[in-house]
Design an enzyme around this catalytic site. Structure first.
Site, PDB file in Angstrom:
ATOM      1  CG  ASP A   1      -9.385   9.969   7.398  1.00 34.27           C
ATOM      2  OD1 ASP A   1     -10.168  10.450   6.427  1.00 34.27           O
ATOM      3  OD2 ASP A   1      -7.922   9.509   6.955  1.00 34.27           O
TER       4      ASP A   1
ATOM      5  N   GLY B   1       0.337   5.729   0.411  1.00 30.05           N
ATOM      6  CA  GLY B   1      -0.507   7.055   0.480  1.00 30.05           C
ATOM      7  C   GLY B   1       0.529   8.147   0.706  1.00 30.05           C
ATOM      8  N   GLY B   2      -0.377   9.127   1.408  1.00 28.22           N
ATOM      9  CA  GLY B   2       0.436  10.620   1.517  1.00 28.22           C
ATOM     10  C   GLY B   2       1.406  10.374   2.735  1.00 28.22           C
ATOM     11  CG  PHE B   3       0.750   6.985   5.315  1.00 30.71           C
ATOM     12  CD1 PHE B   3       1.766   5.986   5.271  1.00 30.71           C
ATOM     13  CD2 PHE B   3      -0.341   6.821   4.839  1.00 30.71           C
ATOM     14  CE1 PHE B   3       1.297   4.822   4.714  1.00 30.71           C
ATOM     15  CE2 PHE B   3      -0.835   5.576   4.374  1.00 30.71           C
ATOM     16  CZ  PHE B   3       0.063   4.420   4.120  1.00 30.71           C
ATOM     17  N   GLY B   4       3.222   7.741   3.195  1.00 27.69           N
ATOM     18  CA  GLY B   4       4.317   6.869   2.984  1.00 27.69           C
ATOM     19  C   GLY B   4       3.831   5.471   2.349  1.00 27.69           C
TER      20      GLY B   4
ATOM     21  N   GLY C   1       0.931  -1.310   0.033  1.00 26.57           N
ATOM     22  CA  GLY C   1       0.076  -0.090  -0.075  1.00 26.57           C
ATOM     23  C   GLY C   1       0.942   1.159   0.107  1.00 26.57           C
TER      24      GLY C   1
ATOM     25  CB  VAL D   1       1.499  -0.267   4.021  1.00 28.28           C
ATOM     26  CG1 VAL D   1       1.509  -1.432   5.023  1.00 28.28           C
ATOM     27  CG2 VAL D   1       0.971   1.015   4.582  1.00 28.28           C
TER      28      VAL D   1
ATOM     29  CE  LYS E   1       0.136   5.102   8.215  1.00 23.12           C
ATOM     30  NZ  LYS E   1      -1.266   5.492   9.077  1.00 23.12           N
TER      31      LYS E   1
END
Length: 464
Positions: A277, A161-164, A159, A166, A180
């Site tokens: 969220d 996303g904006g966080f980084g 995975g 997975v 994560k």
């Protein structure tokens, strides 16, 4: 005294303790001085310069000074080595404090009583509750996570996303994990990282993803969870080739599971949590397709008598955002209820709720559901891939509950306990009022700008 040459004169003077100096003439005569040297001007013209006996002593002691110098050099060398060793271990200690041993300091930061930004500050009851809920976190070593993920190999990425990103991995005991890994450019900062680590570590429910620990080493910040082999809910319901794998029975079980998880957050856990969220991509599925709520980076804690709060920074996916949150930054348990209503309609229809960007765009999911309900055709909302396996009574009840969750006025929305009751028991369900219909993009910007001075960030509906 006639003796011979300068060596003999030197020997004679050095052998006599009272001799202070000597000289000798070219004729071979030794001149010796005993006692105080008062007048050296009387040296014969044919004599060499006077040699003082102190030089003789220095020469005679040269052999004695050599071992002393060697010992002194050895001492200095030993001192330098000892100092260098101390400096090395001090440097290693500092390095460990920054890395592995730095987890002790970070653990103190992560103690719940220091996380006053998670809830409304300034209330003594909150502080007392926070201290009771302090938790010891498990810290993983960076080298261990590198080993189990094959140094974060791309083929282990599950995975992004904006966080980084997975990554999946497997510990030595056979347990599969999801790592994560926050990127240095992550939109999720240390505050969100701390929030997620704190909250999920304290929450235990079968419909919440299980948190295993974190890693804070060098510049790395990572959260470790149980591995969800079936990814997220949106991976199935929004894909034409995979949505048929979820029949009505399984979708209904997923709806109930999500509702139970949210009810636990709002009412049954030791902490009253507002997720803020909730969306299809944040609902993970285990090997049996059981739903588990994840991503608590923007969650907030409410005290016992607190009903709502306000934020100056609205960051969420707009398609799931309640109107009061989008307009004025107000959030409460009813904000999560609104998001749940969107997810419920998405599960039933297999259609993603979207923001309409032009006036001639197709109606979004909420508008379509409301229009079909008013026309008595609500069953047409059901995903065609599950129509044959679907119970019309259960489907219509779910659609009705979904519309109740989407009421424009937050006070008109039911609580999660009422929602579960209406979903599982054949009880009388009130008729919904017109829900919040997402306007086009121009109206969105105008509405938000005129109603709030908050910093608003509208993100895409799908962030993974």
């Amino acid at each position: 005294m006639q003796v011979g040459n300068d060596q003999i004169c030197e020997y004679i003077c050095s052998s006599d303790c009272s001799c202070n100096a000597y000289s000798y003439s070219t004729s071979g005569e030794c001149l010796l001085w005993n006692g105080d040297l008062i007048d050296l001007s009387r040296i014969p013209n044919n004599s060499r310069q006077v040699v003082f006996n102190i030089k003789l002593s220095e020469r005679s002691n040269k052999g004695k000074k050599k071992p002393l110098l060697v010992g002194l050099a050895a001492s200095i060398t030993s001192a330098i080595f000892l100092c260098g060793t101390c400096c090395y271990f001090l440097w290693r200690t500092k390095l460990k404090e920054k890395g592995i041993l730095g987890k002790k300091k970070f653990r103190e930061i992560l103690l719940f009583e220091s996380a006053t930004d998670l809830s409304k500050p300034g209330t003594s009851s909150n502080k007392g509750q926070q201290k009771k809920c302090a938790v010891e976190l498990k810290f993983f070593k960076l080298r261990e996570l590198k080993a189990v993920t094959d140094n974060f190999s791309p083929h282990n990425k599950v995975g992004e996303g904006g966080f980084g990103s997975v990554f999946k991995g497997q510990l030595l005991d056979g347990q599969k994990i999801a790592v994560k890994r926050l990127s240095t450019q992550s939109q999720q900062g240390i505050s969100e990282f701390k929030t997620e680590a704190l909250l999920i570590a304290k929450l235990q429910h079968r419909n919440l993803v299980r948190f295993l620990g974190c890693c804070v080493e060098d510049e790395e910040k990572m959260l470790i969870y149980e591995y969800m082999p079936n990814k997220s809910l949106d991976y199935f319901i929004f894909d034409e080739s995979r949505k048929s794998l979820l029949d009505w029975k399984k979708r209904y079980e997923i709806i109930i599971g999500i509702a139970r998880g949210i009810l636990y957050l709002h009412q049954d856990s030791r902490l009253r949590i507002i997720h803020r969220d909730l969306k299809a991509s944040n609902i993970l599925l285990d090997e049996d397709m059981n739903p588990k709520i994840s991503d608590f980076g923007t969650a907030r804690i409410f005290s016992g008598n607190q009903n709502e709060d306000k934020t100056n920074r609205v960051v969420r996916t707009y398609a799931y955002m309640s109107p009061e949150y989008a307009r004025a930054g107000l959030f409460s348990i009813k904000s999560d209820v609104f998001s749940f209503g969107v997810i419920l309609l998405e599960i039933i229809s297999g259609t993603k709720n979207t923001v309409s960007y032009t006036s001639d765009s197709p109606p979004n999911l909420i508008r379509r559901a409301w229009e079909l309900w008013n026309d008595g055709k609500a069953f047409e909302l059901v995903d065609s891939s599950i129509v044959d396996s679907c119970s019309s009574e259960e489907a219509l009840r779910c659609i009705l509950v979904g519309l109740l969750c989407l009421q424009l006025n937050a006070a008109d929305r039911p609580t999660m306990s009422t929602i579960l009751y209406m979903l599982r028991i054949e009880a009388t369900v009130p008729s919904p009022k017109q829900p919040f219909i997402t306007p086009n993009s121009d109206s969105i910007i105008t509405e938000i700008t005129s109603s709030s001075i908050n910093e608003v960030t509208i993100t895409a509906p799908d962030v993974r």
